[in-house]
Design a protein around this motif. Structure first.
Motif, PDB file in Angstrom:
ATOM      1  N   TYR A 517       0.624  -1.296   0.162  1.00  0.00           N
ATOM      2  CA  TYR A 517      -0.150   0.329  -0.361  1.00  0.00           C
ATOM      3  C   TYR A 517       0.771   1.265   0.000  1.00  0.00           C
ATOM      4  N   LYS A 519       3.403   3.399  -2.531  1.00  0.00           N
ATOM      5  CA  LYS A 519       3.917   3.353  -3.731  1.00  0.00           C
ATOM      6  C   LYS A 519       5.060   3.644  -3.969  1.00  0.00           C
ATOM      7  N   THR A 530      -1.286   4.640  -0.120  1.00  0.00           N
ATOM      8  CA  THR A 530      -2.264   4.379  -1.304  1.00  0.00           C
ATOM      9  C   THR A 530      -3.588   3.645  -0.798  1.00  0.00           C
ATOM     10  N   GLU A 531      -4.662   3.444  -0.815  1.00  0.00           N
ATOM     11  CA  GLU A 531      -5.686   3.273  -1.027  1.00  0.00           C
ATOM     12  C   GLU A 531      -5.965   1.606  -1.473  1.00  0.00           C
ATOM     13  N   THR A 532      -5.233   1.717  -2.612  1.00  0.00           N
ATOM     14  CA  THR A 532      -5.505   0.631  -3.425  1.00  0.00           C
ATOM     15  C   THR A 532      -3.953  -0.587  -3.551  1.00  0.00           C
ATOM     16  N   HIS A 533      -4.088  -1.355  -3.657  1.00  0.00           N
ATOM     17  CA  HIS A 533      -3.039  -1.953  -3.638  1.00  0.00           C
ATOM     18  C   HIS A 533      -1.757  -2.324  -4.753  1.00  0.00           C
ATOM     19  N   ASN A 534      -0.442  -2.110  -4.421  1.00  0.00           N
ATOM     20  CA  ASN A 534       0.056  -2.200  -5.551  1.00  0.00           C
ATOM     21  C   ASN A 534       0.418  -3.672  -6.196  1.00  0.00           C
ATOM     22  N   GLN A 535       0.433  -3.670  -7.323  1.00  0.00           N
ATOM     23  CA  GLN A 535       1.087  -5.329  -7.637  1.00  0.00           C
ATOM     24  C   GLN A 535       2.478  -5.276  -7.957  1.00  0.00           C
TER      25      GLN A 535
END
Length: 675
Positions: A517, A519, A530-535
């Protein structure tokens, strides 16, 4: 062999036939009578290219299958071959001469360059000497100023203590006179006045006298060899006199007490409301609260006093009051002794400061000499290296010059031979010697049909560029000098800008450790929650639960300072951790374990955290940058808010540690600052 009648160079086939039996055969180089006349009465008119021989008119028939041309044609053709098929020898001589001059110029340039580089090195030596002197002298002035300030404060302290001592001695003298000379009644009559005068002295306040506020310069004064013993002979004499007087007074008092002793009782009706009377009517105690006594005309309403119930109008009466001089106030002699000890302490501090100042000046002078030695060693080593490279280059150039000179001598010799051949030889002798001349000329590399390669002069651009770069050591060496000097000074004594300039580091983030989470920016310096999961790919160094990321750098020695810009983050952690910190679950939170130390901001409050123990900090303002200094050898991790020291962690930082940051608010970001 040469057949004189035919004027031909005969091979074995032409020598054997019968037509030559009566001819005269001689060696080719032997001169005989005019070759234009023969026994046949014939002269030479032709040249056989196949046999490369001169042919008379009589022998021409024997060469009918060969290419036979008139002598004049052969002469023109062969002269053209020499002129057209090979580079002009004069041009070759010119080129080799130019190359020799190039070598000479290279030698001169090398010698001039060597002298210039030596001059530059000597200039760098002087410049570094100047820089060393400037820094050492500035530190000496700084130490001298600090010492002067300290000595000035100590002198003021000594004067104040001396005044204190004089006042105590005066009171001691008054007390001795009062105890020794006054009779009982006169003593009691003067007791109140004496007590008032004594109470007006600060020495007899009911609180313990505070010790003198000596300046604490422990940073400069760490090595104190010994303390001077207090010279208390005078104090001992004073004590002896006092004891002697007390013994005499005791004899008088015993008689006085036996004859006139009384036990008065206190009158509650006269007691001030702020004085509490004991049940036995013998003790009066001042209180902070108002006692609800009934009104009475004898009561003191303003003065904190109380009268006795006893009243005397005749006779002699003696009574004692406990705590007035003995219990309620510190003994006068003890006060004198304490002040005397403090004066001696100030004197000792002055002596220690002076000795310490001399020691530090000697250390700085030693550092100056050591830096001079380091500068000399570097410059002299570079000069030797430069001289060796120059000698090698000049040696190669000299060999190149000798080879070119030999080349020039050969070319001049061939040029002379060719000129003589073309100018002086007769037709027949030229054709006879043409082949041999051609072979000899073709054996010379100068006459190959390709353009001669320029001489391989030694090229030292890389080495000379290295010399130039090595000469530019001023800034680097001066930083080394400054680091050596500041090793003798504590971090707390360094100016903040000096600290940043010496130890500032621009760190980069390690993407393999970043929580999914977080970046990471392209320049590897900014971490954003971040609010979204980074790959991110799986990696053993990655934090799976804690929104944190480590630096790519790892430190186990030296001093390192870095800053983090937190203006875009409201909840964060800045710290360091061992590489063994847990990466799975919540065990990896910075500061929550023995492997990490951090500065934390949470709900607009600042904390230091280590091993799950936090300490609240008072941080003025709301700094946009926070700095940290890691001193591995000293085992210190210092946190800065702006230029102010907030906290110092202590631990074993000789094992590898990594800078780390944690950013916890969605959309927040933190960035490593550049230096």
């Amino acid at each position: 062999m040469r057949c004189v009648p035919y004027e031909t160079l005969c091979c074995e086939r032409h020598v054997k036939p019968p037509k030559h039996k009566r001819h005269k055969l001689v060696e080719p180089e032997m001169k005989v009578e005019d070759p234009g006349s023969t026994e046949h009465g014939n002269s030479i008119h032709f040249y056989c290219k196949d046999d490369e021989s001169l042919v008379s008119l009589m022998c021409k028939a024997e060469h009918q299958d060969h290419e036979v041309v008139p002598v004049e044609v052969a002469l023109v053709e062969f002269k053209g071959i020499l002129a057209a098929n090979y580079p002009p020898i004069v041009e070759s001589i010119k080129k080799v001469g130019s190359q020799i001059e190039q070598v000479h110029q290279e030698v001169r340039d090398t010698q001039v360059s060597g002298r210039e580089k030596e001059e530059r090195l000597e200039g760098e030596r002087r410049e570094m000497y100047r820089a060393v002197d400037e820094k050492v002298n500035r530190m000496k002035r700084w130490l001298s100023e600090r010492q002067s300030v300290k000595l000035s404060h100590l002198e003021n302290q000594r004067e104040n203590l001396q005044q204190e001592m004089e006042s105590l001695c005066e009171e001691e003298s008054t007390l001795k006179a009062s105890l020794k000379e006054m009779e009982a009644v006169s003593f009691l009559e003067g007791y109140k006045d004496l007590l008032c005068r004594l109470e007006s002295r600060s020495h007899f306040s009911t609180t313990e006298p505070a010790p003198p506020r000596l300046l604490d310069f422990l940073v400069e004064e760490q090595n104190v060899d010994s303390l001077i013993q207090i010279n208390d002979n005078l104090l001992q004499e004073i004590q002896k006199e006092l004891v002697k007087q007390v013994q005499i007074a005791d004899l008088e008092f015993n008689t006085l007490k036996r004859l006139y002793g009384r036990t008065p009782s206190l009158d509650p009706n006269s007691a001030n409301p702020w004085v509490k009377i004991s049940r036995d009517l013998r003790t009066a105690t001042p209180t902070e609260t108002h006692n609800p006594y009934p009104e009475h005309p004898d009561r003191f309403d303003r003065c904190v006093q109380v009268l006795s119930s006893d009243c005397f109008s005749s006779g002699r009466h003696y009574w004692e009051v406990e705590g007035i001089l003995a219990a309620k106030y510190p003994p006068l002699v003890e006060s004198i002794k304490q002040v005397g000890s403090q004066i001696q302490q100030v004197h000792q501090e002055v002596r220690d400061t002076q000795v310490s100042g001399k020691d530090k000046e000697e250390r700085l002078e030693g550092e100056r000499r050591e830096m001079y030695r380091a500068v000399d060693e570097k410059v002299n080593r570079m000069k030797r290296w430069l001289s060796e490279r120059q000698s090698v280059k000049l040696s190669h150039l000299e060999r190149q010059r000798e080879n070119l000179q030999q080349e020039m001598d050969c070319l001049c010799e061939e040029e002379s031979t060719l000129k003589a051949s073309l100018k002086e030889l007769e037709t027949v002798s030229f054709l006879e010697g043409y082949k041999d001349l051609l072979c000899r000329l073709e054996s010379r590399s100068h006459f190959s049909t390709t353009e001669p390669a320029p001489p391989k002069l030694l090229d030292f651009p890389v080495e000379e560029q290295n010399v130039d770069s090595l000469i530019q050591i001023n800034d680097d060496l001066l930083k080394e000098i400054q680091k050596e000097l500041v090793k003798q000074v504590e971090i707390a004594d360094l100016e903040f800008n000096t600290l940043k300039r010496l130890y500032g580091r621009t760190l980069s983030l390690d993407p393999n450790s970043a929580n999914p989470y977080i970046k990471i920016s392209r320049d590897l310096r900014t971490a954003t929650r971040t609010e979204t999961h980074n790959q991110y790919p799986e990696h053993p160094d990655r934090f799976d639960r804690c929104a944190q990321v480590l630096s790519s750098e790892c430190f186990s020695s030296g001093r390192h300072y870095w800053e983090v810009d937190v203006r875009s983050s409201s909840s964060w952690r800045i710290g360091i951790c061992l590489n063994s910190i847990g990466r799975k679950g919540k065990e990896g939170w910075l500061g929550r374990n023995p492997e990490s130390w951090c500065l934390r901001k949470y709900e607009n409050k600042y904390y230091t955290v280590h091993n799950d123990r936090g300490t609240l900090l008072a941080v003025p303002g709301d700094p946009e940058r926070f700095g940290v200094l890691l001193d591995c050898e000293e085992g210190e991790f210092t946190c800065f808010g702006g230029s102010r020291v907030l906290h110092v962690f202590r631990g074993n930082f000789l094992v590898p540690v990594k800078p780390a940051i944690g950013v916890y608010g969605v959309g927040d970001s933190m960035r490593f600052c550049s230096f």
